[in-house]
Structures are given as structure tokens and as C-alpha cells.
Design an enzyme around this catalytic site. Structure first.
Site, PDB file in Angstrom:
ATOM      1  N   ASP A 130       0.852  -1.189   0.000  1.00  0.00           N
ATOM      2  CA  ASP A 130       0.000   0.000   0.000  1.00  0.00           C
ATOM      3  C   ASP A 130       0.894   1.248   0.000  1.00  0.00           C
ATOM      4  O   ASP A 130       2.099   1.181   0.252  1.00  0.00           O
ATOM      5  CB  ASP A 130      -0.976  -0.029   1.192  1.00  0.00           C
ATOM      6  CG  ASP A 130      -2.228   0.795   0.896  1.00  0.00           C
ATOM      7  OD1 ASP A 130      -2.177   1.660  -0.004  1.00  0.00           O
ATOM      8  OD2 ASP A 130      -3.255   0.591   1.569  1.00  0.00           O
ATOM      9  N   GLU A 136     -10.915   6.833   3.827  1.00  0.00           N
ATOM     10  CA  GLU A 136      -9.938   6.261   4.769  1.00  0.00           C
ATOM     11  C   GLU A 136     -10.124   6.818   6.183  1.00  0.00           C
ATOM     12  O   GLU A 136     -11.236   7.116   6.614  1.00  0.00           O
ATOM     13  CB  GLU A 136      -8.513   6.445   4.230  1.00  0.00           C
ATOM     14  CG  GLU A 136      -8.332   5.779   2.855  1.00  0.00           C
ATOM     15  CD  GLU A 136      -6.889   5.725   2.393  1.00  0.00           C
ATOM     16  OE1 GLU A 136      -5.989   5.441   3.186  1.00  0.00           O
ATOM     17  OE2 GLU A 136      -6.664   5.954   1.183  1.00  0.00           O
TER      18      GLU A 136
HETATM   19  C1  BGC Z   1      -3.266   9.730  -2.156  1.00  0.00           C
HETATM   20  C2  BGC Z   1      -4.066   8.479  -2.040  1.00  0.00           C
HETATM   21  C3  BGC Z   1      -3.525   7.699  -0.959  1.00  0.00           C
HETATM   22  C4  BGC Z   1      -3.381   8.500   0.317  1.00  0.00           C
HETATM   23  C5  BGC Z   1      -2.630   7.718   1.344  1.00  0.00           C
HETATM   24  C6  BGC Z   1      -3.270  10.469  -0.864  1.00  0.00           C
HETATM   25  O1  BGC Z   1      -2.533  11.625  -0.981  1.00  0.00           O
HETATM   26  O2  BGC Z   1      -3.823  10.505  -3.144  1.00  0.00           O
HETATM   27  O3  BGC Z   1      -4.000   7.738  -3.218  1.00  0.00           O
HETATM   28  O4  BGC Z   1      -4.387   6.628  -0.779  1.00  0.00           O
HETATM   29  O5  BGC Z   1      -2.693   9.690   0.108  1.00  0.00           O
HETATM   30  O6  BGC Z   1      -2.708   8.258   2.615  1.00  0.00           O
HETATM   31  C1  BGC Z   2      -5.159   3.006   0.104  1.00  0.00           C
HETATM   32  C2  BGC Z   2      -5.347   1.977  -0.974  1.00  0.00           C
HETATM   33  C3  BGC Z   2      -5.114   2.592  -2.318  1.00  0.00           C
HETATM   34  C4  BGC Z   2      -3.761   3.260  -2.371  1.00  0.00           C
HETATM   35  C5  BGC Z   2      -3.463   3.925  -3.685  1.00  0.00           C
HETATM   36  C6  BGC Z   2      -3.895   3.787  -0.053  1.00  0.00           C
HETATM   37  O1  BGC Z   2      -3.895   4.864   0.822  1.00  0.00           O
HETATM   38  O2  BGC Z   2      -5.161   2.370   1.370  1.00  0.00           O
HETATM   39  O3  BGC Z   2      -6.638   1.437  -0.877  1.00  0.00           O
HETATM   40  O4  BGC Z   2      -5.227   1.615  -3.307  1.00  0.00           O
HETATM   41  O5  BGC Z   2      -3.688   4.227  -1.355  1.00  0.00           O
HETATM   42  O6  BGC Z   2      -4.206   5.064  -3.847  1.00  0.00           O
END
Ligand code: BGC
Ligand code: BGC
Length: 623
Positions: free
Chosen positions: A314, A512
Site C-alpha cells: 500500500d 480512509e
Molecule cells: C493519495 C491516495 C492515498 C493517500 C494515502 C493520498 O494523498 O492521493 O492515493 O491513498 O494519500 O494516505
Molecule cells: C489506500 C489503498 C489505495 C492506495 C493507492 C492507499 O492509501 O489504502 O486502498 O489503493 O492508497 O491510492
């Protein structure tokens, strides 16, 4: 003894017959091993590590030469990673082609695998059709529909050239306070199993090499939905946020039998349908990060379940592995079985440190070869290595991007996902010839709220996030007879004289941990909107747009009818289809609905004698 052996043989035969259909359809990834190993034998250590390194497009394109310099094998766009040119179908396609062109200049010309979170349609891209989030699809209990959605998503992703989605999420959320609840199909492992399998089948197809198939990624392995709530804060969390409730990226404290019973079935199903990639979770299992667990990644997933694809970490997750520094974290994670590293901006550091680790003998060459073989297997299976095939985007697919026929399937998904919780005095369905409807509420004319998080932006956004969809207000206007008067207010005022009102209320977008909440009460303005209508004695249909069940008691008591719509996406007409009775409601709750916050976590996997929800899992009225 003889009869025992005979019995065992019959059992095996029956088991074999059960699994035969799945196996005979999808070709095993290891059947590409002779090609993968031949290519591997030509590769330098640097070329191998390049295949294991996945930068984000933005940071990478600050130095486009890095694709050749580091032999980059994969690139991602995260939730906020639009093309520099802007967010349009054209710009996304140009971005993909530009990166692919660079990769094809490397010595071995191994094409890039480009990944993105197409989690409810090609959801980063403006004008894509946005399907209901998984929580709503869970209410349909309809694998055929979920498979169809997978096919359409694959086609829209392919229209931009991209060939890989970080979905389906096969989390089994056990506590709806978690901000990722809506990404899961259900609290019920059996529902997750059947719909997760359907989603993989839809996106990857029977043949991963088909030009309209994309690579799927089951996530987040494993137990992401089982973490315990904490207020103890988190490393790296600003002090202002200490003290607040956290579930996301937490610790799942359960024994292995429970982990297997609740959280593993979705992966078994995904592996059976040939899923080519799996994303280990940020979360921990009994104190050990999943991304650091050899037991989970290698012993259970690869050896026991026979997963032949590759593991993608991830976003920056490897760096969270402790104890030790970043280099130590890479050592632990790669040795545990991680195959590809999502390192959005410090990909150079990852590359150099992994190289050092191999030279120092801390990561064995056999592990590198295994990781790269797994990645190459998938690339061969996808036809990426086929010299007779263009690896550039097929722009002919732009014609069907966000098309009416794709939206029709999303509309079907919306109407099948709605769950009718109350319908007093047959308030629903509403006659199209009704004299006067008042539509109100903050989500009545708001595509952004309908779509939720992971829509155009990582966190989503209220308002007109994307063109081409239909709000509930527009859908009502389109559904009623010419003689019907429809008026609208956000706050439920000005409804005098209406024969009926529709109040569309609920949550605003989040994604998230930002969506972890200790309080799921309705906002005061939502309650006020309903009160304003009821004070005039108008019958009210409440439509709740939310990423999860909420505490609705007072509004439910005053509503004449109540529909839980979850996060339906762009096609509001699916709601009108049911409200005006063209289709009866068929959705069944994919999560248990609590009476109060102090019941949480509440789910059917907990103690049976304590299960006293407002509405149980599977509840849903019809007419
Ligand atoms: C990104 C996401 C990612 C997240 C992780 C964001 O800045 O755009 O893709 O899942 O950070 O914390
Ligand atoms: C998320 C994932 C996601 C990744 C890429 C992470 O923060 O947990 O689900 O696929 O970012 O954006």
C-alpha cells in the site's frame, strides 16, 4: 478401511467437481513461467528491482528519464494524482501513453503496468460512470450485476490505456465507525466472498490477455476491517488529532481461526477466480504489520492458498514497518513476501536500498527472482509482452466512455441497492401524477455527496464533482408527469402546499481514516429539514445518502417512508425508478443497523445474545 478410502475418493471427486468450473475457465498464472523465467535470465539486478518499484506519476514525471534510469516496471496514480494537463479523458490517455513510450525505450522494453483506484467505476476520471460504492452493491446480493459492473469498469479504465485497478476491496468491516466501511461489500464474509469473486471475474474476464480486461487487486490483505478502535493516537498523527477515535490502519486483535473465518474467505474467492495481484494491508494482525508478516504473505497466501500473482504494497506502507529504519523496513517486507513496492515519491531511495540489501546478502537473490517472476507472469498473461500488440491506449474506446449504456447498468445497480426501511401507510410508491412535490436536503441536488469519497479526488467533494450524472432532484423532475409541480429548497422551507416531500440527507464525502467517526448522528441541518416539513404536516420520504448506517431514530420516527441509499454514485435516476414504483425495492442490508453508538461494534459475527440491532443484516422491505 476400504470403504474409508472409497469415501475419501468420492469426497475428493465431489470437491474436484465443485472447483472444476473455476479452474477450467481461468488459465493459471504459472503457466507463463517458461517465458517469465527466460526473460528473467536476461535481466540485471537493476532491471529486476526496477520491475519491483512503483512510483506515482507526478513525482516520476519531474524526472521522466528515471523510467529508463531505474527500469521502472509500474506506475500509479493515487487518489489525488491527476495528469498535469488537467482531468480529462484525453489528458489521462496522453499521460498513460507518454509513460508507456518511455518504458518501451528501456533495454528490454518491458511495458509499464499502470495502476489506479478504479473503485466504483474509473472513479478518478471526470465524466466516467460512477457506480454505487461496494456497501450498496452488497445490498443487491447480485453477483451477475457486480460482474457486469466489473466489465464496464474495465472498459472505461482501458479507454485511458490504464490496465490495472486497485480493487475490489474485499474488506469485511466489523465496525461501521471505520471510514472505509463503504468500501466493503458487507460485514458478512459470505457476501464479500461471492461479490468479490464476481468483481474479479468481471474485471479480469476469463482471459486476462483480452484487450478489454484489466488486472484486479484484492485488498487489503488481511483483516483491515477487523481493527480495534483506539484513541491512543498514531505515529505521525498531528497532536491536534490525538485523542480522537481511530480504526483505520489499526491492529486486528483476533486469533487465527477467527481471522480465517471472517477475513480470509474474500481472498480465497479472489484467488480461485485468478486474481493477479493482492495488496497487503497497512493494518496489523496482533501487533505485526501485515506488510511485515511472512506468515500471512508467504505461508498462508502464497504457499497454502496457492496465490501465483504478485503483492503490491500500500501507499508508502513499507516505510511504516518497524522496528528499524527505512532500509530495515524494506528488508523485512520484501523477505516477508512483498513483490512490488508502492513508493510514490521516494522510489529512488527504495531502489538503491533494495540493491544494497541484495549486495549485503540481507535479501536473497532467490526472493528477488521470485518477486520478478510473479510480476512477469502477470505481464505475460496480460499480453503486455506480445510484440504484435500495441501497448498504447486504444482511443476507439473513448466512444463508449461514460456512455448511456454504461450509465444504464449503474442505474440498475442503484435501484437494486436501495433498502426500504420504513413505508407507513403505503407512502411509497409515489404516483407520477401527484400534484406537488417538495424536494429538499443537502444531498438532494448534489452529485458529489451521492458519489462519496474516491470520486475524482481522494476524499471526494460535495457539489458538482463530475459532469454527466443525475441528482435526485433532477431524477424526480424527469420522472413526474407534466402537471406535477416540483420545488426545491436545501433546508426544507417553502414546502407549503406540497402533497409530499422528499428529504435527501446524510453524510458528506470522506475517505480512509479521515472518515473514522465516534459519532454517527445525523447533522442538525438534516434533522431540521425534516422538522420543517413535518411542522407543515406534509408526508415525508427520507432518503439517506451515507457511507454506512447512521443513528437515525428521531428522523425515522417522523418519516413516513425511509430509504437507505448508501453512496449510489452518478445515476440518481435509479432512486426515482423505485420511488415512483417502476421497480419495487429489493435491496437487503449488507450491514447491521444500530440503535445507538454504544452498541458499536455491532455485527453478526459477535456474540448472538447481545445482537439487538435496529434493523438486522439482511433487512429490507418491498412493495
Ligand atoms: C493519495 C491516495 C492515498 C493517500 C494515502 C493520498 O494523498 O492521493 O492515493 O491513498 O494519500 O494516505
Ligand atoms: C489506500 C489503498 C489505495 C492506495 C493507492 C492507499 O492509501 O489504502 O486502498 O489503493 O492508497 O491510492
Amino acid at each position: 478401511m476400504k470403504s474409508l478410502i472409497f469415501g475419501a475418493a468420492v469426497c475428493l471427486l465431489l470437491l474436484g467437481l465443485l472447483f472444476l468450473p473455476a479452474c477450467s475457465q481461468v488459465k493459471r498464472l504459472s503457466s507463463y513461467d517458461s517465458q517469465a523465467k527466460e526473460l528473467l535470465s536476461l535481466m540485471t539486478l537493476e532491471e529486476k528491482i526496477g520491475q519491483m518499484t512503483q512510483p506515482e506519476q507526478g513525482p516520476l514525471l519531474e524526472n521522466p528519464g528515471d523510467i529508463q534510469k531505474y527500469f521502472i516496471g509500474s506506475v500509479l496514480s493515487g487518489g489525488n494524482s491527476d495528469p498535469a494537463e488537467g482531468n480529462s479523458l484525453e489528458a489521462w490517455t496522453n499521460l498513460y501513453d507518454r509513460i508507456q513510450a518511455e518504458a518501451l525505450k528501456t533495454r528490454l522494453a518491458i511495458p509499464i503496468l499502470y495502476g489506479i483506484d478504479a473503485v466504483h467505476g474509473h472513479s478518478n476520471v471526470l465524466s466516467a460512470v460512477m457506480f454505487p460504492h461496494n456497501i450498496g452493491l452488497g445490498c443487491t446480493r447480485d453477483p451477475v450485476l457486480v460482474e457486469k459492473i466489473g466489465r464496464i469498469t474495465a472498459e472505461e479504465v482501458r479507454a485511458t490505456g490504464i490496465q490495472w485497478t486497485f480493487s475490489p476491496c474485499v474488506a469485511v468491516p466489523q465496525d461501521i465507525r471505520w471510514g472505509r466501511t463503504y468500501e466493503g461489500f458487507s460485514e458478512d464474509p459470505a457476501v464479500v466472498r461471492s461479490l468479490g469473486e464476481a468483481a474479479v471475474r468481471g474485471m479480469q474476464g476469463v482471459d486476462l490477455g483480452h484487450p478489454l480486461s484489466i488486472l484486479a487487486c484484492a485488498k487489503h490483505y488481511v483483516g483491515d476491517g477487523g481493527t480495534s478502535a483506539t484513541t491512543a493516537g498514531r505515529p505521525g498523527v498531528p497532536p491536534a488529532n490525538m485523542g480522537r477515535l481511530w480504526l483505520d490502519q489499526g491492529d486486528t486483535k483476533i486469533d487465527e481461526a477467527t481471522l480465517r473465518r471472517i477475513h480470509l474467505p474474500g481472498y480465497i474467492a479472489a484467488v480461485n477466480s485468478g486474481v493477479g495481484s493482492i495488496m497487503p494491508s497497512y493494518s496489523s494482525w496482533n501487533g505485526t504489520r501485515c506488510s511485515a508478516s511472512k506468515r500471512l504473505l508467504t505461508e498462508i497466501l502464497k504457499q497454502e492458498l496457492g496465490f501465483e500473482g504478485f503483492l503490491i504494497s500500500d501507499y508508502n506502507a513499507i516505510g511504516q514497518v518497524k522496528p528499524g529504519d527505512y532500509k530495515g523496513a524494506i528488508e523485512i517486507s520484501i523477505n516477508a513476501g512483498m513483490d512490488m513496492a508502492m513508493e510514490p515519491d521516494h522510489y529512488r531511495d527504495f531502489f538503491e536500498k533494495l540493491k544494497e540489501l541484495v549486495h549485503e546478502g540481507r535479501v536473497p537473490m532467490s526472493r528477488i527472482d521470485d518477486a520478478v517472476t510473479r510480476i512477469l507472469r502477470v505481464k505475460f498473461a496480460m499480453g503486455l509482452m506480445d510484440k504484435n500488440r500495441s501497448q498504447f491506449a486504444d482511443r476507439k474506446l473513448h466512444g463508449s466512455f461514460g456512455s448511456a449504456s454504461h450509465r444504464a447498468v449503474a442505474r440498475e445497480a442503484v435501484r437494486k441497492s436501495l433498502v426500504l426501511l420504513k413505508n407507513e401507510g403505503r407512502t411509497l410508491p409515489i404516483s407520477r401524477k401527484i400534484a406537488h412535490i417538495h424536494v429538499c436536503g443537502k444531498s438532494a441536488d448534489n452529485i458529489g455527496n451521492q458519489c462519496g469519497g474516491w470520486t475524482v479526488q481522494w476524499q471526494g467533494q460535495s457539489g458538482n464533482v463530475t459532469p454527466g450524472g443525475t441528482t435526485v432532484l433532477d431524477a424526480v423532475k424527469a420522472a413526474v408527469s407534466g402537471a406535477t409541480r416540483v420545488n426545491y429548497s436545501e433546508d426544507g422551507t417553502g414546502a407549503q402546499g406540497a402533497s409530499l416531500a422528499i428529504a435527501v440527507i446524510g453524510e458528506r464525502p470522506y475517505a480512509e481514516g479521515v472518515g473514522d467517526r465516534s459519532d454517527l448522528a445525523l447533522e442538525a441541518e438534516d434533522i431540521r429539514a425534516v422538522d420543517n416539513l413535518k411542522s407543515l404536516g406534509i408526508p415525508v420520504v427520507v432518503i439517506l445518502i451515507s457511507g454506512r448506517p447512521m443513528i437515525i431514530n428521531s428522523v425515522l420516527a417522523r418519516a413516513d417512508a425511509f430509504i437507505a441509499a448508501f453512496l449510489p454514485g452518478t445515476e440518481g435516476q435509479g432512486i426515482a425508478d423505485v420511488v415512483f414504483g417502476d421497480y419495487g425495492p429489493t435491496g437487503k442490508l449488507s450491514f447491521s443497523w444500530p440503535k445507538s453508538m454504544d452498541q458499536l461494534p455491532l455485527n453478526t459475527n459477535g456474540p448472538k445474545d447481545e445482537y439487538a440491532p435496529l434493523f438486522p443484516l439482511g433487512y429490507g422491505l418491498s412493495y
